[in-house]
Enzyme design. Sequence first.
Site, mmCIF file in Angstrom:
data_model
loop_
_atom_site.group_PDB
_atom_site.id
_atom_site.type_symbol
_atom_site.label_atom_id
_atom_site.label_comp_id
_atom_site.label_asym_id
_atom_site.label_seq_id
_atom_site.Cartn_x
_atom_site.Cartn_y
_atom_site.Cartn_z
ATOM 1 C CE1 TYR A 65 9.079 -1.311 -13.746
ATOM 2 C CE2 TYR A 65 9.740 -3.453 -14.585
ATOM 3 C CZ TYR A 65 10.051 -2.264 -13.964
ATOM 4 O OH TYR A 65 11.334 -2.022 -13.528
ATOM 5 C CD GLN A 95 16.843 8.014 -5.914
ATOM 6 O OE1 GLN A 95 17.633 7.094 -6.033
ATOM 7 N NE2 GLN A 95 16.558 8.546 -4.734
ATOM 8 C CG ASP A 98 5.102 7.369 -7.193
ATOM 9 O OD1 ASP A 98 5.024 8.609 -7.340
ATOM 10 O OD2 ASP A 98 5.646 6.853 -6.198
ATOM 11 C CG HIS A 113 15.692 6.025 -11.322
ATOM 12 N ND1 HIS A 113 15.876 5.556 -10.033
ATOM 13 C CD2 HIS A 113 16.926 6.437 -11.739
ATOM 14 C CE1 HIS A 113 17.151 5.681 -9.695
ATOM 15 N NE2 HIS A 113 17.800 6.220 -10.699
ATOM 16 C CB CYS A 125 12.159 2.906 -33.307
ATOM 17 S SG CYS A 125 10.468 2.964 -32.679
ATOM 18 C CB SER A 184 18.617 3.423 0.685
ATOM 19 O OG SER A 184 18.640 3.101 -0.697
ATOM 20 C CG ASN A 208 15.466 7.552 5.725
ATOM 21 O OD1 ASN A 208 14.982 6.559 6.280
ATOM 22 N ND2 ASN A 208 15.949 7.515 4.506
HETATM 23 P P1 OAD Z 1 15.133 2.273 -1.121
HETATM 24 O O1 OAD Z 1 14.150 1.182 -0.911
HETATM 25 O O2 OAD Z 1 16.541 1.901 -1.415
HETATM 26 O O3 OAD Z 1 15.157 3.209 0.177
HETATM 27 C C1 OAD Z 1 13.967 3.682 0.753
HETATM 28 C C2 OAD Z 1 14.340 4.619 1.882
HETATM 29 O O4 OAD Z 1 13.140 5.186 2.385
HETATM 30 C C3 OAD Z 1 15.042 3.941 3.069
HETATM 31 O O5 OAD Z 1 16.166 4.748 3.432
HETATM 32 C C4 OAD Z 1 13.987 3.938 4.170
HETATM 33 O O6 OAD Z 1 14.560 4.050 5.474
HETATM 34 C C5 OAD Z 1 13.181 5.172 3.811
HETATM 35 N N1 OAD Z 1 11.769 5.159 4.253
HETATM 36 C C6 OAD Z 1 10.898 4.137 4.271
HETATM 37 N N2 OAD Z 1 9.678 4.517 4.663
HETATM 38 C C7 OAD Z 1 9.759 5.840 4.907
HETATM 39 C C8 OAD Z 1 8.827 6.834 5.335
HETATM 40 N N3 OAD Z 1 7.544 6.552 5.594
HETATM 41 N N4 OAD Z 1 9.273 8.097 5.482
HETATM 42 C C9 OAD Z 1 10.575 8.422 5.235
HETATM 43 N N5 OAD Z 1 11.495 7.529 4.840
HETATM 44 C C10 OAD Z 1 11.107 6.262 4.651
HETATM 45 O O7 OAD Z 1 14.526 3.219 -2.266
HETATM 46 P P2 OAD Z 1 15.267 4.323 -3.135
HETATM 47 O O8 OAD Z 1 16.328 5.007 -2.371
HETATM 48 O O9 OAD Z 1 14.210 5.139 -3.777
HETATM 49 O O10 OAD Z 1 15.659 2.284 -9.135
HETATM 50 O O11 OAD Z 1 15.938 3.418 -4.255
HETATM 51 C C11 OAD Z 1 16.602 4.038 -5.315
HETATM 52 C C12 OAD Z 1 16.390 3.275 -6.592
HETATM 53 O O12 OAD Z 1 16.683 1.896 -6.383
HETATM 54 C C13 OAD Z 1 14.949 3.247 -7.083
HETATM 55 O O13 OAD Z 1 14.617 4.371 -7.855
HETATM 56 C C14 OAD Z 1 14.919 2.006 -7.933
HETATM 57 C C15 OAD Z 1 15.674 1.074 -7.032
HETATM 58 O O14 OAD Z 1 16.297 0.008 -7.661
HETATM 59 C C16 OAD Z 1 15.307 1.710 -10.254
HETATM 60 O O15 OAD Z 1 14.345 0.971 -10.357
HETATM 61 C C17 OAD Z 1 16.219 2.081 -11.385
#
Ligand code: OAD
Length: 233
Positions: A65, A95, A98, A113, A125, A184, A208
């Site tokens: 991290y 989600q 950052d 998240h 605590c 996604s 997307n």
């Molecule tokens: P993902 O990695 O699952 O999905 C990223 C999405 O962004 C995909 O649909 C890509 O097609 C799209 N993408 C990539 N580059 C892009 C760009 N330049 N412009 C537009 N779209 C783009 O990430 P998340 O959906 O955020 O949770 O994942 C959800 C959660 O899963 C995260 O918050 C994290 C992870 O495990 C935890 O850590 C609890």
Amino acid sequence: MLDAAKAALRKAVRPVTFSGAGLSAESGIPTFREAQTGLWAMYDPMALASPEGFATDPELVVGWYNERRRNVASAQPNAAHCAMAGRQDIVHVTQNVDNLLERAGANDVVHLHGSLDRDKCSGGCGHREDIDLANPLPLRPCPLCGHWMRPDVVWFGEQLPRVGWLRADQLAAEADVFVVIGTSAQVYPAAGLIATARRADAIVIEVNIEPGATPGIQLTGPAGRIVPELLSL
Ligand code: OAD
């Protein structure tokens, strides 16, 4: 499609964005599920982002991290973050862990998240500490109860922060336009907000880089190009 989406946003009374890792991809922050480059293609999520993984090797988890924190510290908000921050009439639910929306100037961001810029006590605590992302602290015990401090982010198998989740759920249920950016939509309950907005008859706009399969207005392309076009008045 873009004109239809802009027209819907112009008329919107309660617009909401819902973003994921794709929003920050053009700032150099890796996504999670993309083949090759996604974090979960390179690392085991159960070892690095679960309570069990932390119990097994807390030093490994905190080190990983802290590397992500330094990466965020050296990254800059991209054009999509800036365009979103410029629309103070829109609430941004993300989600992402950052702080690039805030650094772009957004003042109302719901982090479903958690955030990399805080640690919390793993013993529950309630003790929390702010973290300087450029100089994150190593693994150390909680000064109040002695359990390990850990990043204040949501791991697999954990519940979402209650206040943020209730607010996001209500925002989705009341939204008239719901803009889904760079996710996604595979991780629940967060992804369920899209269905909640649909049930409320919101117009769903999806930005997307990959063509989406969900009904609604699809804007295919990088967030850094599409979002500024979409959100310009
Ligand atoms: P993902 O990695 O699952 O999905 C990223 C999405 O962004 C995909 O649909 C890509 O097609 C799209 N993408 C990539 N580059 C892009 C760009 N330049 N412009 C537009 N779209 C783009 O990430 P998340 O959906 O955020 O949770 O994942 C959800 C959660 O899963 C995260 O918050 C994290 C992870 O495990 C935890 O850590 C609890």
